[in-house]
Design a protein around this motif. Structure first.
Motif, PDB file in Angstrom:
ATOM      1  N   ILE A  24      41.920  43.712  44.246  1.00 55.17           N
ATOM      2  CA  ILE A  24      42.655  42.953  42.943  1.00 55.17           C
ATOM      3  C   ILE A  24      42.620  43.799  41.684  1.00 55.17           C
ATOM      4  CG2 ILE A  24      42.630  40.798  41.635  1.00 55.17           C
ATOM      5  CD1 ILE A  24      43.920  40.470  44.372  1.00 55.17           C
ATOM      6  N   ASP A  25      41.485  44.567  41.653  1.00 56.68           N
ATOM      7  CA  ASP A  25      41.196  45.096  40.527  1.00 56.68           C
ATOM      8  C   ASP A  25      42.169  46.348  40.264  1.00 56.68           C
ATOM      9  OD1 ASP A  25      39.287  46.028  38.236  1.00 56.68           O
ATOM     10  OD2 ASP A  25      39.188  47.815  39.185  1.00 56.68           O
TER      11      ASP A  25
ATOM     12  N   GLY B 154      48.293  35.183  40.926  1.00 56.31           N
ATOM     13  CA  GLY B 154      47.624  34.557  40.034  1.00 56.31           C
ATOM     14  C   GLY B 154      45.973  35.283  40.111  1.00 56.31           C
ATOM     15  N   LEU B 155      45.691  35.915  41.174  1.00 55.45           N
ATOM     16  CA  LEU B 155      44.537  36.582  41.139  1.00 55.45           C
ATOM     17  C   LEU B 155      44.553  37.890  40.136  1.00 55.45           C
ATOM     18  CD1 LEU B 155      43.514  36.240  44.742  1.00 55.45           C
ATOM     19  CD2 LEU B 155      41.906  35.773  42.924  1.00 55.45           C
TER      20      LEU B 155
ATOM     21  N   LEU C 267      36.857  35.735  42.175  1.00 57.41           N
ATOM     22  CA  LEU C 267      36.898  35.925  40.722  1.00 57.41           C
ATOM     23  C   LEU C 267      36.093  34.625  40.006  1.00 57.41           C
ATOM     24  CD1 LEU C 267      40.270  37.384  39.919  1.00 57.41           C
ATOM     25  CD2 LEU C 267      38.062  38.709  40.440  1.00 57.41           C
ATOM     26  N   THR C 268      35.326  33.774  40.927  1.00 59.00           N
ATOM     27  CA  THR C 268      34.940  32.563  40.403  1.00 59.00           C
ATOM     28  C   THR C 268      33.979  32.862  39.031  1.00 59.00           C
ATOM     29  OG1 THR C 268      34.674  31.798  42.882  1.00 59.00           O
ATOM     30  CG2 THR C 268      33.396  30.571  41.204  1.00 59.00           C
ATOM     31  N   ASP C 269      33.219  33.786  39.136  1.00 62.15           N
ATOM     32  CA  ASP C 269      32.390  33.985  37.979  1.00 62.15           C
ATOM     33  C   ASP C 269      33.254  34.403  36.533  1.00 62.15           C
ATOM     34  OD1 ASP C 269      30.012  33.309  39.324  1.00 62.15           O
ATOM     35  OD2 ASP C 269      29.523  35.461  39.739  1.00 62.15           O
ATOM     36  N   GLY C 270      34.158  35.449  36.843  1.00 62.59           N
ATOM     37  CA  GLY C 270      34.876  35.839  35.825  1.00 62.59           C
ATOM     38  C   GLY C 270      35.827  34.973  35.318  1.00 62.59           C
ATOM     39  N   CYS C 271      36.324  34.025  36.240  1.00 62.47           N
ATOM     40  CA  CYS C 271      37.187  33.054  35.727  1.00 62.47           C
ATOM     41  C   CYS C 271      36.750  32.110  34.808  1.00 62.47           C
ATOM     42  CB  CYS C 271      38.144  32.382  37.064  1.00 62.47           C
ATOM     43  SG  CYS C 271      39.222  31.371  36.739  1.00 62.47           S
TER      44      CYS C 271
END
Length: 260
Positions: free
Chosen positions: A69-70, A97-98, A190-194
């Protein structure tokens, strides 16, 4: 037009008046930028709309996998830099969306707002994506297209003639590009980043989505303080099945919050 990003050249469509608010679209797994055609036709004409085929899909280059994803969000950043886009409202569908979330986390300076459509901070598990990759490796995309389409669309749409073009688009996606994106999804969380995203955002889910069910999308909406909307009688691609409803939500969001 074609824009280079690292080792890939990406197919990009840039439409609308320059100097207008910018809306960038990233497509889902197994589709190309045409997945937004019906939605684009219903958006206000005073927007600059930029769509592109993510790598391994459509007319963009097929580069060796696995993808991340990066990497895919770096492609979106490269497009913005090449076109000098700023204050971007990023509309991401499914894996798109990711990509949009990763883009906003890495480049808040470019991000005006997010529209997260049928997506989540984490989709599936490494095990479920591994099973899909194994099935794809054994029989190709056509071997699992029925099950994919049943998650994409409501039964009534799936029974009609329009479903054939989406089956064709899916089955004609390069297998290597599809698998490389599955590998990106398998590794993505991406839970933490989101939770650090602080731009205006809305999240949209088809009520009948079998890939990213509304409860999953709602949880990601909660993480990034996004308003959450459900599109009735639609599956994983509500921009295809219910473009009027999706266009109304996005247009209202643009008018009220993201481009004041």
């Amino acid at each position: 037009m074609m824009i280079r990003s690292g080792d890939a050249v990406l197919h990009v469509r840039d439409e609308g008046p320059r100097g207008s608010p910018v809306v960038l679209f990233a497509n889902s797994l197994g589709t190309d930028l045409r997945v937004f055609d019906a939605l684009f036709a219903r958006l206000p004409r005073d927007l600059r709309v930029v769509r592109y085929d993510k790598r391994g899909h459509g007319l963009s280059d097929l580069t060796p996998g696995p993808y991340t994803i990066d990497m895919l969000s770096d492609d979106a950043i490269a497009i913005c830099e090449a076109l000098d886009l700023r204050d971007v409202t990023f509309v991401g569908l499914s894996i798109g969306g990711l990509i949009a979330q990763s883009f906003a986390i890495k480049r808040p300076d470019l991000t005006r707002a997010l529209v997260l459509m049928d997506t989540a901070a984490k989709i599936g598990t490494a095990e479920t994506w591994g099973e899909r990759i194994a099935a794809l490796s054994g029989g190709g995309i056509a071997s699992i297209s029925d099950s994919i389409l049943s998650r994409w669309f409501a039964p009534a749409f799936l029974a009609g003639p329009e479903a054939s073009q989406w089956r064709n688009m899916l089955e004609r996606t390069p297998l290597e590009g599809y698998i490389a994106c599955c590998e990106a999804l398998a590794a993505a969380d991406l839970t933490d980043g989101c939770a650090r995203i602080n731009c205006p955002a809305i999240a949209i889910a088809g009520a009948l989505d079998g890939a990213t069910p509304p409860a999953l999308v709602a949880e990601t909406a909660r993480l990034c303080n996004a308003a959450f909307h459900v599109i009735e009688d639609a599956g994983h691609l509500p921009c295809v099945e219910k473009p009027d409803a999706v266009a109304a939500l996005i247009t209202d969001f643009l008018k009220k919050g993201s481009h004041d």
